[in-house]
Scaffold this motif. Structure first.
Motif, mmCIF file in Angstrom:
data_model
loop_
_atom_site.group_PDB
_atom_site.id
_atom_site.type_symbol
_atom_site.label_atom_id
_atom_site.label_comp_id
_atom_site.label_asym_id
_atom_site.label_seq_id
_atom_site.Cartn_x
_atom_site.Cartn_y
_atom_site.Cartn_z
ATOM 1 N N ASP A 139 100.682 4.818 35.700
ATOM 2 C CA ASP A 139 99.727 5.899 35.944
ATOM 3 C C ASP A 139 98.774 6.034 34.764
ATOM 4 O OD1 ASP A 139 101.030 7.127 38.434
ATOM 5 O OD2 ASP A 139 102.698 7.106 37.015
ATOM 6 N N GLY A 140 97.514 6.251 35.065
ATOM 7 C CA GLY A 140 96.575 6.442 33.977
ATOM 8 C C GLY A 140 95.144 6.501 34.456
ATOM 9 N N PRO A 141 94.227 6.883 33.574
ATOM 10 C CA PRO A 141 92.793 6.940 33.901
ATOM 11 C C PRO A 141 92.171 5.545 33.879
ATOM 12 C CG PRO A 141 93.147 7.530 31.614
ATOM 13 C CD PRO A 141 94.513 7.318 32.211
ATOM 14 N N ARG A 142 90.915 5.473 34.242
ATOM 15 C CA ARG A 142 90.159 4.223 34.088
ATOM 16 C C ARG A 142 90.004 3.934 32.596
ATOM 17 N NH1 ARG A 142 87.492 2.553 38.595
ATOM 18 N NH2 ARG A 142 87.571 4.020 40.347
ATOM 19 N N LEU A 143 90.217 2.705 32.201
ATOM 20 C CA LEU A 143 90.083 2.329 30.798
ATOM 21 C C LEU A 143 88.929 1.357 30.609
ATOM 22 C CD1 LEU A 143 93.782 1.762 29.595
ATOM 23 C CD2 LEU A 143 92.396 3.855 29.517
ATOM 24 N N PHE A 144 88.164 1.590 29.545
ATOM 25 C CA PHE A 144 87.104 0.688 29.115
ATOM 26 C C PHE A 144 87.368 0.418 27.639
ATOM 27 C CE2 PHE A 144 85.666 3.308 32.555
ATOM 28 C CZ PHE A 144 85.100 2.397 33.432
ATOM 29 N N LEU A 145 87.500 -0.841 27.268
ATOM 30 C CA LEU A 145 88.092 -1.186 25.985
ATOM 31 C C LEU A 145 87.148 -1.928 25.052
ATOM 32 C CD1 LEU A 145 91.498 -2.513 27.371
ATOM 33 C CD2 LEU A 145 90.972 -0.183 26.587
ATOM 34 N N SER A 146 87.183 -1.526 23.792
ATOM 35 C CA SER A 146 86.581 -2.349 22.748
ATOM 36 C C SER A 146 87.659 -3.262 22.189
ATOM 37 C CB SER A 146 86.032 -1.476 21.620
ATOM 38 O OG SER A 146 87.098 -0.962 20.825
ATOM 39 N N GLY A 147 87.216 -4.324 21.533
ATOM 40 C CA GLY A 147 88.152 -5.161 20.808
ATOM 41 C C GLY A 147 88.365 -4.617 19.407
ATOM 42 N N PRO A 148 89.093 -5.348 18.561
ATOM 43 C CA PRO A 148 89.236 -4.948 17.156
ATOM 44 C C PRO A 148 87.854 -4.762 16.525
ATOM 45 C CG PRO A 148 90.758 -6.727 17.695
ATOM 46 C CD PRO A 148 89.852 -6.572 18.878
ATOM 47 N N SER A 149 87.737 -3.785 15.640
ATOM 48 C CA SER A 149 86.410 -3.398 15.160
ATOM 49 C C SER A 149 85.823 -4.414 14.184
ATOM 50 C CB SER A 149 86.464 -2.021 14.500
ATOM 51 O OG SER A 149 87.031 -2.097 13.217
ATOM 52 N N PHE A 150 84.495 -4.432 14.179
ATOM 53 C CA PHE A 150 83.719 -5.228 13.230
ATOM 54 C C PHE A 150 83.451 -4.323 12.028
ATOM 55 C CE2 PHE A 150 83.163 -7.080 17.311
ATOM 56 C CZ PHE A 150 82.826 -8.421 17.149
ATOM 57 N N ARG A 151 83.954 -4.691 10.883
ATOM 58 C CA ARG A 151 83.800 -3.868 9.679
ATOM 59 C C ARG A 151 83.778 -4.771 8.452
ATOM 60 N NH1 ARG A 151 88.440 0.169 9.472
ATOM 61 N NH2 ARG A 151 88.502 0.041 11.742
ATOM 62 N N GLY A 152 83.549 -4.160 7.327
ATOM 63 C CA GLY A 152 83.485 -4.945 6.101
ATOM 64 C C GLY A 152 84.723 -5.774 5.846
ATOM 65 N N SER A 153 85.883 -5.244 6.207
ATOM 66 C CA SER A 153 87.137 -5.944 5.935
ATOM 67 C C SER A 153 87.509 -6.974 7.003
ATOM 68 C CB SER A 153 88.281 -4.927 5.806
ATOM 69 O OG SER A 153 88.414 -4.163 6.994
ATOM 70 N N SER A 154 86.839 -6.940 8.155
ATOM 71 C CA SER A 154 87.170 -7.907 9.219
ATOM 72 C C SER A 154 86.093 -8.956 9.413
ATOM 73 C CB SER A 154 87.410 -7.173 10.544
ATOM 74 O OG SER A 154 86.215 -6.599 11.048
ATOM 75 N N VAL A 155 84.929 -8.752 8.814
ATOM 76 C CA VAL A 155 83.810 -9.688 8.941
ATOM 77 C C VAL A 155 83.532 -10.302 7.575
ATOM 78 C CG1 VAL A 155 81.348 -9.900 9.426
ATOM 79 C CG2 VAL A 155 82.800 -8.473 10.897
ATOM 80 N N SER A 156 83.486 -11.617 7.538
ATOM 81 C CA SER A 156 83.310 -12.305 6.259
ATOM 82 C C SER A 156 82.003 -13.079 6.155
ATOM 83 C CB SER A 156 84.478 -13.266 6.020
ATOM 84 O OG SER A 156 84.591 -14.208 7.096
#
Length: 459
Positions: A139-156
């Motif tokens: 059971d649950g609502p409709r979900l719309f998902l982002s992936g892991p975030s783009f940030r200083g520590s994840s983007v090189s």
């Protein structure tokens, strides 16, 4: 297969529904007033025929003879509207395969009439959660998902950032979330690749990128109305110093050059960006009310003591530093309300969002705090409801299928006792929730809330 038992507390008929992943049940809800959200009118004394998870017919009560169903629910004059949204959520991740926190969050949303949720910090377990809900297993609502975030520590590098975009598109995420810390070349690589692939993106505004470049290169949603105050500060070097600026540049609000605001609003409209204001996050996390005063407010019983303690610990350092005084906070909150209404009145579309579960924002319940703050800022009840129904559907180009109550749309709606166009408080107490044709009555919703409360009992 799952079975839903209807035992409503306001003398609805007692019915049993057996449903499957294809939502095969058919039923009729009679004697209701419909707030369709196609406009601001109420369709009085109507009935709704639902079949296979969709709204098959909507007719006046005087035309009852034109529709038939073996299963009839007497709405007793309730008001039906399309439900609410949480379009800035931090959906829990599974804990070594344990999905209990995710499942609890989904029930907290449903119990508060929140039927659509946009996740803003992604994890692979969210894709599995979405599939379980879509298949009817959960059971649950409709979900719309982002992936892991783009940030200083994840983007090189720009190249690595572009590959992240391609990977998230291939994985099936619905949009991209950007956090602070991105360099301009990294941001441009993300934007170029996302635009080429047709993937929406948005989030915070990195200081090295700025609001203007973010909007001009395709930001679809600006989270927290971020970047505007920084764009209004004449001496940008002060924005770059966290000791001077404070969290979200709070301490610089009185330096904002408001003569620049009309140009920024015009640019926002020109580029088609949307706003996720999350007013309640700033009211609670960065407000002057002491953190300890939130410990025992009613909805905290649905969170673990450890979670509540972590929220208190997140706010306390700002209090101890002397930043969160009324003298500092009130002008900032006033500015945010002014910005919110200026953007709204100019025609920038708003997305109902509270940033849950985040500091003192319990899933579902926090949306009602957001609604109260939107109202206090000056937004009409109709526009508030629109931000949680029509606007989210339009954001993802699905306005013909959900977010409204009309024939052919998905059977996603909520029954409440009073007219929400006149009484926002009624939204807090759903009489009945229907999600893709699945029926949840007050007793079922209360049972699920009671289970969560019992798990986190402080006794």
């Amino acid at each position: 297969m799952s079975t839903f038992i209807m035992k409503t507390a306001i003398t609805y008929l007692v019915l049993f529904f057996t449903s499957s992943a294809v939502f095969s049940q058919s039923f009729l809800i009679s004697n209701v007033n419909i707030v369709s959200m196609e406009d601001d009118k109420v369709l009085e004394s109507h009935l709704i025929l639902v079949e296979d998870g969709e709204i098959l017919k909507i007719v006046q009560m005087s035309d009852t003879h034109t529709v038939q169903s073996d299963q009839v629910i007497d709405g007793k004059g309730a008001y039906v509207y399309p439900g609410l949204a949480e379009f800035h959520s931090h959906i829990p991740i599974d804990q070594n395969g344990n999905t209990q926190l995710q499942e609890e969050a989904m029930w907290l949303y449903l119990a508060n009439g929140v039927l659509r949720v946009r996740g803003m910090i992604g994890d692979a377990s969210h894709l599995q959660l979405k599939e379980r809900i879509a298949s009817g297993e959960l059971d649950g609502p409709r979900l719309f998902l982002s992936g892991p975030s783009f940030r200083g520590s994840s983007v090189s590098s720009p190249e690595q950032a572009a590959q992240m975009v391609r990977d998230q598109k291939a994985a099936g995420y619905d949009h991209l979330k950007l956090h602070p810390g991105l360099e301009m070349d990294e941001f441009l690589a993300i934007a170029k690749t996302a635009n080429q692939l047709g993937v929406s993106f948005g989030g915070h505004i990195s200081l090295d990128v700025g609001l203007r470049a973010s909007l001009e290169n395709g930001y679809k949603s600006v989270e927290h109305m971020d970047g505007y105050i920084e764009a209004l500060i004449p001496d940008y070097s002060r924005v770059l110093d966290p000791e001077i600026a404070g969290p979200f540049s709070m301490l610089l609000v009185e330096e904002a050059d408001m003569s620049r605001l009309p140009e920024l609003v015009a640019l926002t409209l020109e580029t088609g960006a949307w706003m996720a204001p999350t007013l309640t996050l700033f009211d609670r996390y960065f407000g002057f009310k002491p953190a300890e005063e939130y410990r025992d407010i009613p909805e905290m019983k649905y969170m673990s003591a450890q979670q509540v303690e972590s929220w208190i610990n997140a706010k306390t350092p700002h209090e101890q530093s002397g930043i969160l005084t009324r003298e500092n906070v009130q002008p900032y909150l006033d500015f945010r309300n002014l910005l919110f209404m200026t953007l709204h009145e100019a025609g920038v579309p708003m997305l109902m969002s509270s940033d849950s579960p985040q500091v003192f924002n319990v899933p579902g319940f926090s949306i009602h705090h957001e609604i109260a703050l939107m109202s206090q800022a000056g937004m009409s009840n109709y526009e508030i409801l629109k931000s949680g129904s029509v606007n989210p559907a339009r954001y993802f180009g699905q306005e013909e299928y959900w977010g409204v109550i009309k024939e052919g749309a998905s059977a996603d709606f909520v029954l409440v006792k009073s007219n929400p166009l006149e009484d926002l408080e009624t939204l807090k107490k759903p009489v009945l929730v229907v999600m893709k044709g699945e029926i949840y009555d007050q007793q079922e919703l209360k049972k699920q809330l009671d289970k969560i409360e019992a798990k986190y009992s402080r006794d």
